[in-house]
Design a protein around this motif. Structure first.
Motif, mmCIF file in Angstrom:
data_model
loop_
_atom_site.group_PDB
_atom_site.id
_atom_site.type_symbol
_atom_site.label_atom_id
_atom_site.label_comp_id
_atom_site.label_asym_id
_atom_site.label_seq_id
_atom_site.Cartn_x
_atom_site.Cartn_y
_atom_site.Cartn_z
ATOM 1 N N ARG A 39 0.848 -1.194 0.000
ATOM 2 C CA ARG A 39 0.000 0.000 0.000
ATOM 3 C C ARG A 39 0.880 1.239 0.000
ATOM 4 N N LEU A 40 0.417 2.260 -0.680
ATOM 5 C CA LEU A 40 1.136 3.528 -0.742
ATOM 6 C C LEU A 40 1.048 4.230 0.609
ATOM 7 N N ALA A 41 2.193 4.726 1.087
ATOM 8 C CA ALA A 41 2.193 5.485 2.339
ATOM 9 C C ALA A 41 1.324 6.720 2.151
ATOM 10 N N SER A 42 0.491 6.993 3.105
ATOM 11 C CA SER A 42 -0.429 8.116 2.993
ATOM 12 C C SER A 42 -0.222 9.040 4.169
ATOM 13 N N PRO A 43 -0.059 10.317 3.949
ATOM 14 C CA PRO A 43 -0.089 11.015 2.680
ATOM 15 C C PRO A 43 1.231 11.015 1.920
ATOM 16 N N GLY A 44 2.281 10.383 2.433
ATOM 17 C CA GLY A 44 3.545 10.310 1.707
ATOM 18 C C GLY A 44 4.402 11.551 1.908
ATOM 19 N N PHE A 45 5.336 11.772 0.987
ATOM 20 C CA PHE A 45 6.294 12.874 1.071
ATOM 21 C C PHE A 45 5.601 14.207 0.814
ATOM 22 N N HIS A 46 5.920 15.216 1.635
ATOM 23 C CA HIS A 46 5.369 16.561 1.474
ATOM 24 C C HIS A 46 6.498 17.555 1.260
ATOM 25 N N ALA A 47 6.480 18.258 0.136
ATOM 26 C CA ALA A 47 7.514 19.259 -0.146
ATOM 27 C C ALA A 47 7.510 20.360 0.910
ATOM 28 N N GLY A 48 6.327 20.755 1.393
ATOM 29 C CA GLY A 48 6.246 21.807 2.406
ATOM 30 C C GLY A 48 6.943 21.430 3.701
ATOM 31 N N VAL A 49 6.798 20.174 4.108
ATOM 32 C CA VAL A 49 7.469 19.689 5.319
ATOM 33 C C VAL A 49 8.981 19.703 5.101
ATOM 34 N N PHE A 50 9.412 19.340 3.892
ATOM 35 C CA PHE A 50 10.843 19.348 3.560
ATOM 36 C C PHE A 50 11.391 20.773 3.614
ATOM 37 N N ILE A 51 10.670 21.717 3.035
ATOM 38 C CA ILE A 51 11.113 23.118 3.046
ATOM 39 C C ILE A 51 11.186 23.624 4.480
ATOM 40 N N ARG A 52 10.222 23.244 5.309
ATOM 41 C CA ARG A 52 10.243 23.647 6.716
ATOM 42 C C ARG A 52 11.481 23.095 7.422
ATOM 43 N N SER A 53 11.863 21.860 7.102
ATOM 44 C CA SER A 53 13.055 21.283 7.732
ATOM 45 C C SER A 53 14.311 22.046 7.314
ATOM 46 N N LEU A 54 14.341 22.548 6.075
ATOM 47 C CA LEU A 54 15.486 23.350 5.615
ATOM 48 C C LEU A 54 15.529 24.703 6.324
ATOM 49 N N ILE A 55 14.362 25.265 6.610
ATOM 50 C CA ILE A 55 14.306 26.530 7.359
ATOM 51 C C ILE A 55 14.797 26.302 8.787
ATOM 52 N N ASP A 56 14.369 25.188 9.401
ATOM 53 C CA ASP A 56 14.782 24.874 10.771
ATOM 54 C C ASP A 56 16.278 24.633 10.871
ATOM 55 N N ASP A 57 16.857 23.961 9.881
ATOM 56 C CA ASP A 57 18.295 23.686 9.882
ATOM 57 C C ASP A 57 18.786 23.670 8.436
ATOM 58 N N ARG A 59 21.532 23.484 7.168
ATOM 59 C CA ARG A 59 22.705 22.646 6.895
ATOM 60 C C ARG A 59 22.343 21.188 6.678
ATOM 61 N N ARG A 60 21.072 20.821 6.846
ATOM 62 C CA ARG A 60 20.642 19.427 6.703
ATOM 63 C C ARG A 60 19.440 19.360 5.763
ATOM 64 N N ALA A 61 19.417 18.358 4.926
ATOM 65 C CA ALA A 61 18.272 18.118 4.041
ATOM 66 C C ALA A 61 17.534 16.887 4.562
ATOM 67 N N VAL A 62 16.464 17.114 5.334
ATOM 68 C CA VAL A 62 15.701 16.021 5.933
ATOM 69 C C VAL A 62 14.341 15.941 5.254
ATOM 70 N N GLN A 63 14.038 14.756 4.727
ATOM 71 C CA GLN A 63 12.744 14.512 4.105
ATOM 72 C C GLN A 63 11.946 13.587 5.008
ATOM 73 N N ASN A 64 10.711 13.981 5.296
ATOM 74 C CA ASN A 64 9.844 13.183 6.158
ATOM 75 C C ASN A 64 8.709 12.595 5.337
ATOM 76 N N ILE A 65 8.513 11.304 5.479
ATOM 77 C CA ILE A 65 7.391 10.613 4.859
ATOM 78 C C ILE A 65 6.436 10.305 5.997
ATOM 79 N N LEU A 66 5.225 10.863 5.905
ATOM 80 C CA LEU A 66 4.252 10.732 6.982
ATOM 81 C C LEU A 66 3.364 9.518 6.779
ATOM 82 N N PHE A 67 3.070 8.834 7.872
ATOM 83 C CA PHE A 67 2.157 7.697 7.886
ATOM 84 C C PHE A 67 0.987 8.051 8.789
#
Length: 102
Positions: A39-57, A59-67
């Motif tokens: 089954r596909l992870a839902s909602p899956g990868f979110h670009a907005g969450v990724f951009i927020r992680s770049l704002i928070d730090d 120096r790190r590129a953290v991608q979160n996949i939400l379940f």
């Protein structure tokens, strides 16, 4: 990713490390209890969450996949994008359970 037994998951975190260009362009994340039915992870990868992680730090590129707290024994992470210059790399992968789950 294979677990010994099914576990409830809230998110997966993929850290590309200090090289921001190593973050994945397109991800497909699927999960299974039996290794046959996926089954596909839902909602899956979110670009907005990724951009927020770049704002928070920045120096790190953290991608979160939400379940949604699904229980899984197997997880597949597939990079579906292609970049001829910048490779995809994962320096650290973390799996999170929902709060209060042990």
């Amino acid at each position: 990713i294979t677990f010994d037994r099914p576990v409830r998951i809230s998110r997966i975190s993929l850290d590309a490390g200090p090289v921001l260009s190593n973050a994945a362009g397109n991800l497909v994340v699927t999960w299974s209890l039996d290794g046959r039915s996926w089954r596909l992870a839902s909602p899956g990868f979110h670009a907005g969450v990724f951009i927020r992680s770049l704002i928070d730090d920045p120096r790190r590129a953290v991608q979160n996949i939400l379940f949604q707290g699904e229980e899984a024994r197997f997880i597949k992470i597939e990079q579906t994008g292609v970049d001829p210059i910048w490779p995809w790399a994962v320096a650290e992968l973390r799996v999170f359970r929902p709060a209060g789950n042990s």
